[in-house]
Design a protein around this motif. Structure first.
Motif, mmCIF file in Angstrom:
data_model
loop_
_atom_site.group_PDB
_atom_site.id
_atom_site.type_symbol
_atom_site.label_atom_id
_atom_site.label_comp_id
_atom_site.label_asym_id
_atom_site.label_seq_id
_atom_site.Cartn_x
_atom_site.Cartn_y
_atom_site.Cartn_z
ATOM 1 N N TYR A 44 -5.703 9.461 14.680
ATOM 2 C CA TYR A 44 -4.609 9.577 13.716
ATOM 3 C C TYR A 44 -3.651 10.686 14.168
ATOM 4 N N ASP A 69 4.076 1.640 8.568
ATOM 5 C CA ASP A 69 5.321 2.183 8.015
ATOM 6 C C ASP A 69 6.503 1.656 8.826
ATOM 7 N N THR A 122 0.844 -1.196 0.000
ATOM 8 C CA THR A 122 0.000 0.000 0.000
ATOM 9 C C THR A 122 0.874 1.238 0.000
ATOM 10 N N SER A 123 0.479 2.233 -0.745
ATOM 11 C CA SER A 123 1.255 3.468 -0.822
ATOM 12 C C SER A 123 0.828 4.469 0.240
ATOM 13 N N GLU A 124 -0.275 4.179 0.952
ATOM 14 C CA GLU A 124 -0.775 5.110 1.954
ATOM 15 C C GLU A 124 -0.341 4.657 3.340
ATOM 16 N N ASP A 125 0.454 5.479 3.989
ATOM 17 C CA ASP A 125 0.939 5.154 5.321
ATOM 18 C C ASP A 125 -0.095 5.543 6.370
ATOM 19 N N VAL A 126 -0.186 4.733 7.415
ATOM 20 C CA VAL A 126 -1.126 4.964 8.505
ATOM 21 C C VAL A 126 -0.327 5.175 9.791
ATOM 22 N N GLU A 132 -0.323 15.932 10.771
ATOM 23 C CA GLU A 132 0.788 16.049 9.812
ATOM 24 C C GLU A 132 2.049 16.513 10.513
#
Length: 231
Positions: free
Chosen positions: A221, A111, A56-60, A224
């Motif tokens: 979450y 990640d 998956t390219s989307e990191d959590v 940023e």
């Protein structure tokens, strides 16, 4: 992308665990045993111990206020494991661990690249705790803790002197302690050295990330700004 990084970024496991799978020849690429040096290409099919890896390219990045009684493992064989508790729809894993009875801040992610940055002892990342003990705190006790304590280290089968660290008394039975080490059950062992028993232990900060008002058993979450500070 290197093979170990590809596996860890999928969320299947950490990069270090991926390296162990590769060494044990449990990683196949396109049906063949792969080496550590393999660079994964776009159409490669990667399997780890019989599990097909979906990259998956989307990191959590998640922070959880872990309650007591939850075990920090991704193993589904362990009852009360943290992955079942958080029940996130994608594969993630905890960064480091808290003892089963310890509460507070723990990070979970898919990640693998941040694990080494946070967990390697030489990186000296700060972790702050609020500690409650079973009898009244003395000034000598606070000073002794802050100067470093000889505790048994099962890894080396001998005694290790903990690094000097900031310790601040809050009330008669509670203090704050900031560590840059990650020895097994370190705070409990340090207190026991002076005949104190920890009755409540909560981690409230990892590096720049603070637990804040997040309720026990809840997660959110990372922002940023918090993510940027991990990299």
């Amino acid at each position: 992308m290197r093979l170990n990084q590809y596996i860890s970024s999928s969320g299947f496991c950490s990069r270090r665990q991926a390296e162990r799978y590769i060494t044990a020849e449990k990683v196949l690429v396109n049906g063949k045993i792969a080496s550590h040096a393999y660079l994964v290409e776009e159409n490669d099919q990667v399997e780890v111990d019989g599990h097909l890896i979906a990259h998956t390219s989307e990191d959590v990045y998640i922070m959880l206020n872990k309650p007591s009684g939850i075990t920090c493992t991704a193993s589904p064989a362990i009852a009360g494991n943290i992955i079942d508790f958080i029940s996130y729809p994608e594969r993630i894993f905890p960064v480091g661990r808290l003892d089963k009875e310890t509460e507070g801040l723990i990070l979970l992610t898919n990640d693998g690249s941040i694990v080494n940055a946070l967990m390697k002892e030489e990186n000296q990342q700060e972790k702050e705790y609020v500690v409650t003990v079973d009898k009244k705190i003395t000034g000598t006790f606070i000073e002794d803790l802050s100067n470093g304590v000889d505790i048994y280290n099962p890894r080396i089968k001998g005694y290790t002197t903990t690094n000097p660290c900031p310790v601040t008394q809050i009330d008669d039975y509670t203090f704050r302690m900031t560590l840059s080490q990650g020895l097994n059950r370190q705070i409990r062992r340090m207190c026991r050295r002076f005949q104190y028993t920890v009755t409540h232990l909560q981690r409230v900060r990892i590096k720049h990330i603070e637990l804040g008002s997040l309720e026990s058993g809840h997660w959110r979450y990372l922002t940023e700004e918090e993510i940027a500070g991990l990299k």
